[in-house]
Design a protein around this motif. Structure first.
Motif, PDB file in Angstrom:
ATOM      1  N   GLN A 156       0.827  -1.204   0.000  1.00 26.74           N
ATOM      2  CA  GLN A 156       0.000   0.000   0.000  1.00 26.74           C
ATOM      3  C   GLN A 156       0.857   1.249   0.000  1.00 26.74           C
ATOM      4  N   ALA A 157       1.936   1.236   0.810  1.00 34.02           N
ATOM      5  CA  ALA A 157       2.837   2.394   0.852  1.00 34.02           C
ATOM      6  C   ALA A 157       3.517   2.593  -0.500  1.00 34.02           C
ATOM      7  N   ASP A 158       3.960   1.484  -1.121  1.00 29.39           N
ATOM      8  CA  ASP A 158       4.589   1.589  -2.441  1.00 29.39           C
ATOM      9  C   ASP A 158       3.604   2.123  -3.468  1.00 29.39           C
ATOM     10  N   THR A 159       2.367   1.638  -3.392  1.00 31.35           N
ATOM     11  CA  THR A 159       1.346   2.122  -4.333  1.00 31.35           C
ATOM     12  C   THR A 159       1.076   3.614  -4.134  1.00 31.35           C
ATOM     13  N   ALA A 160       0.979   4.036  -2.852  1.00 32.54           N
ATOM     14  CA  ALA A 160       0.760   5.457  -2.564  1.00 32.54           C
ATOM     15  C   ALA A 160       1.920   6.305  -3.072  1.00 32.54           C
ATOM     16  N   THR A 161       3.153   5.802  -2.853  1.00 26.73           N
ATOM     17  CA  THR A 161       4.328   6.536  -3.337  1.00 26.73           C
ATOM     18  C   THR A 161       4.328   6.636  -4.856  1.00 26.73           C
ATOM     19  N   GLN A 162       3.977   5.520  -5.500  1.00 25.96           N
ATOM     20  CA  GLN A 162       3.929   5.522  -6.965  1.00 25.96           C
ATOM     21  C   GLN A 162       2.865   6.477  -7.480  1.00 25.96           C
ATOM     22  N   ARG A 163       1.696   6.460  -6.820  1.00 25.71           N
ATOM     23  CA  ARG A 163       0.640   7.377  -7.246  1.00 25.71           C
ATOM     24  C   ARG A 163       1.051   8.831  -7.034  1.00 25.71           C
ATOM     25  N   ALA A 164       1.726   9.102  -5.892  1.00 28.58           N
ATOM     26  CA  ALA A 164       2.189  10.467  -5.627  1.00 28.58           C
ATOM     27  C   ALA A 164       3.198  10.902  -6.690  1.00 28.58           C
ATOM     28  N   ALA A 165       4.102   9.977  -7.059  1.00 23.20           N
ATOM     29  CA  ALA A 165       5.087  10.299  -8.089  1.00 23.20           C
ATOM     30  C   ALA A 165       4.410  10.546  -9.435  1.00 23.20           C
ATOM     31  N   GLN A 166       3.418   9.705  -9.749  1.00 24.64           N
ATOM     32  CA  GLN A 166       2.691   9.908 -11.007  1.00 24.64           C
ATOM     33  C   GLN A 166       1.939  11.228 -11.004  1.00 24.64           C
ATOM     34  N   THR A 167       1.316  11.563  -9.853  1.00 23.64           N
ATOM     35  CA  THR A 167       0.602  12.839  -9.741  1.00 23.64           C
ATOM     36  C   THR A 167       1.559  14.013  -9.901  1.00 23.64           C
ATOM     37  N   ALA A 168       2.732  13.916  -9.227  1.00 28.67           N
ATOM     38  CA  ALA A 168       3.724  14.992  -9.335  1.00 28.67           C
ATOM     39  C   ALA A 168       4.227  15.128 -10.772  1.00 28.67           C
ATOM     40  N   ALA A 169       4.468  13.981 -11.420  1.00 27.18           N
ATOM     41  CA  ALA A 169       4.934  14.020 -12.803  1.00 27.18           C
ATOM     42  C   ALA A 169       3.879  14.627 -13.723  1.00 27.18           C
ATOM     43  N   ALA A 170       2.619  14.238 -13.504  1.00 31.17           N
ATOM     44  CA  ALA A 170       1.537  14.807 -14.324  1.00 31.17           C
ATOM     45  C   ALA A 170       1.414  16.307 -14.093  1.00 31.17           C
ATOM     46  N   LYS A 171       1.513  16.719 -12.819  1.00 35.31           N
ATOM     47  CA  LYS A 171       1.434  18.144 -12.498  1.00 35.31           C
ATOM     48  C   LYS A 171       2.583  18.905 -13.136  1.00 35.31           C
ATOM     49  N   LYS A 172       3.786  18.312 -13.059  1.00 31.45           N
ATOM     50  CA  LYS A 172       4.950  18.956 -13.657  1.00 31.45           C
ATOM     51  C   LYS A 172       4.786  19.055 -15.169  1.00 31.45           C
ATOM     52  N   ALA A 173       4.240  17.990 -15.771  1.00 31.17           N
ATOM     53  CA  ALA A 173       4.022  18.009 -17.223  1.00 31.17           C
ATOM     54  C   ALA A 173       3.011  19.087 -17.603  1.00 31.17           C
ATOM     55  N   VAL A 174       1.944  19.210 -16.793  1.00 28.24           N
ATOM     56  CA  VAL A 174       0.939  20.251 -17.062  1.00 28.24           C
ATOM     57  C   VAL A 174       1.557  21.636 -16.929  1.00 28.24           C
ATOM     58  N   GLU A 175       2.364  21.815 -15.856  1.00 33.06           N
ATOM     59  CA  GLU A 175       3.010  23.117 -15.657  1.00 33.06           C
ATOM     60  C   GLU A 175       3.974  23.428 -16.800  1.00 33.06           C
ATOM     61  N   LEU A 176       4.736  22.394 -17.227  1.00 28.04           N
ATOM     62  CA  LEU A 176       5.669  22.598 -18.328  1.00 28.04           C
ATOM     63  C   LEU A 176       4.924  22.938 -19.614  1.00 28.04           C
ATOM     64  N   ALA A 177       3.824  22.217 -19.860  1.00 31.02           N
ATOM     65  CA  ALA A 177       3.029  22.503 -21.063  1.00 31.02           C
ATOM     66  C   ALA A 177       2.452  23.911 -21.005  1.00 31.02           C
ATOM     67  N   ALA A 178       1.964  24.307 -19.806  1.00 32.95           N
ATOM     68  CA  ALA A 178       1.419  25.658 -19.657  1.00 32.95           C
ATOM     69  C   ALA A 178       2.505  26.714 -19.864  1.00 32.95           C
TER      70      ALA A 178
END
Length: 346
Positions: A156-178
């Motif tokens: 569960q902790a690994d899944t949460a960490t992975q989801r957090a990393a994916q969320t951060a990456a998506a946010k960074k990608a959105v910010e970069l695109a913006a």
């Protein structure tokens, strides 16, 4: 254990049980077959101690064993002193042994595991799932469950960490695109503004070029000697109010633009002066002329001769003193800037 008394000779055939009586006060006797419910516990010297190292046998089990031993010895229970002996028919020993075995199996006692055996001491806490996985030890089952729970929490902790990393990456990608979009928009806006400025400059150049066709310099072969705003005691206002074109006396003076002559004559310190009023109301003053070639009310076109360079009035030498008065105002503006706005560079 005390031995039973030897059996007395029977006066009857065992296969045919008979009933005897002791007296008129006692009823008939019947054949006695000992069972688990009818045998009473053995008292006194026949008491059996507790078993060590294993489960405790019930008293009924001990009683059953005692009965088997007594019957197996061929003894016959004797009556109390003073009473005649009673014959006892022998039961089938196999049925008694089976009853004893059943009693032992129902006692719920557990056998002691051999020393060094891998048999678990207890199965308490084991679940059907543990048994299905081949786990026979409660401690091992508990350890397995703890490990499974820890692994589940880690997953569960690994899944949460992975989801957090994916969320951060998506946010960074959105910010970069913006950011890239903003930069692209800013670049496009800058390019558009630059293009608009270039277009404006080009349009202004074309306008001035077209306008210059209708404007011209007031004279040729000249030298600029004094500009607008210069301070000096030689000017009554304390500063120079026009633009001076020094040229030899008699040099032709031309109309800068088409208009109407509204004044032509002597003007004191200005000497001979001609005032040309344009269609927009702007007045052009030609001062210090040596001669005037037009009259008041006369309409002239761009380039028409209106007089000649001279040194009349308050001067130090022959030159054209040009002043520009928008709307006929008493105070003039810089003639150099005005000529440049018409596409003419003196």
């Amino acid at each position: 254990m005390a031995s039973n008394r030897p059996a007395q000779p029977a006066s009857f055939t065992p296969d045919e049980p008979q009933t005897f009586g002791y007296g008129k006060d006692e009823g008939p006797w019947e054949e006695w077959n000992p069972t688990a419910d009818s045998v009473a516990p053995v008292r006194g010297r026949h008491r059996t101690g507790k078993q060590r190292g294993g489960g405790l046998a019930r008293s009924s089990t001990v009683l059953g064993v005692g009965v088997i031993a007594a019957v197996g010895g061929g003894g016959i229970a004797s009556a109390a002193p003073g009473k005649a002996p009673v014959s006892i028919s022998l039961p089938d020993l196999s049925s008694v042994a089976a009853s004893a075995k059943a009693l032992i199996s129902d006692s719920g006692s557990t056998s002691t595991a051999p020393k060094g055996s891998t048999t678990p001491l207890t199965t308490a806490g084991l679940t059907g799932s543990d048994a299905a996985h081949g786990t026979a030890d409660a401690g091992e089952a508990l350890r397995d469950r703890i490990m499974q729970q820890a692994q589940s929490q880690q997953n569960q902790a690994d899944t949460a960490t992975q989801r957090a990393a994916q969320t951060a990456a998506a946010k960074k990608a959105v910010e970069l695109a913006a950011k890239q979009q903003d930069e692209a928009e800013a670049k496009a806006a800058a390019a558009k503004e630059k293009a608009e400025e270039a277009a404006k400059e080009k349009a202004e150049e074309e306008r001035l070029a077209e306008l210059a066709k209708s404007y011209s310099l007031p004279t040729s072969s000249y030298t600029l000697t004094s500009t607008f705003g210069e301070a000096g005691s030689m000017w009554s206002s304390g500063y120079h109010t026009g633009l001076d074109f020094a040229a030899p006396t008699g040099t032709l003076l031309k109309a800068i633009h088409s208009g109407t002559v509204t004044e032509a004559g002597w003007a004191g310190a200005y000497g001979y002066r001609t005032v040309l009023t344009l269609d927009d109301g702007t007045e052009l003053w030609y001062c210090h002329q040596s001669s005037i070639s037009v009259t008041v009310g006369q309409k002239v076109a761009t380039g028409d001769v209106i007089g000649r360079v001279g040194a009349t009035g308050n001067v130090t030498g022959p030159h054209l003193h040009l002043e520009v008065h928008p709307g006929g105002a008493a105070t003039g503006i810089d003639p150099m800037a005005w000529l440049q706005s018409k596409g003419i560079n003196p």
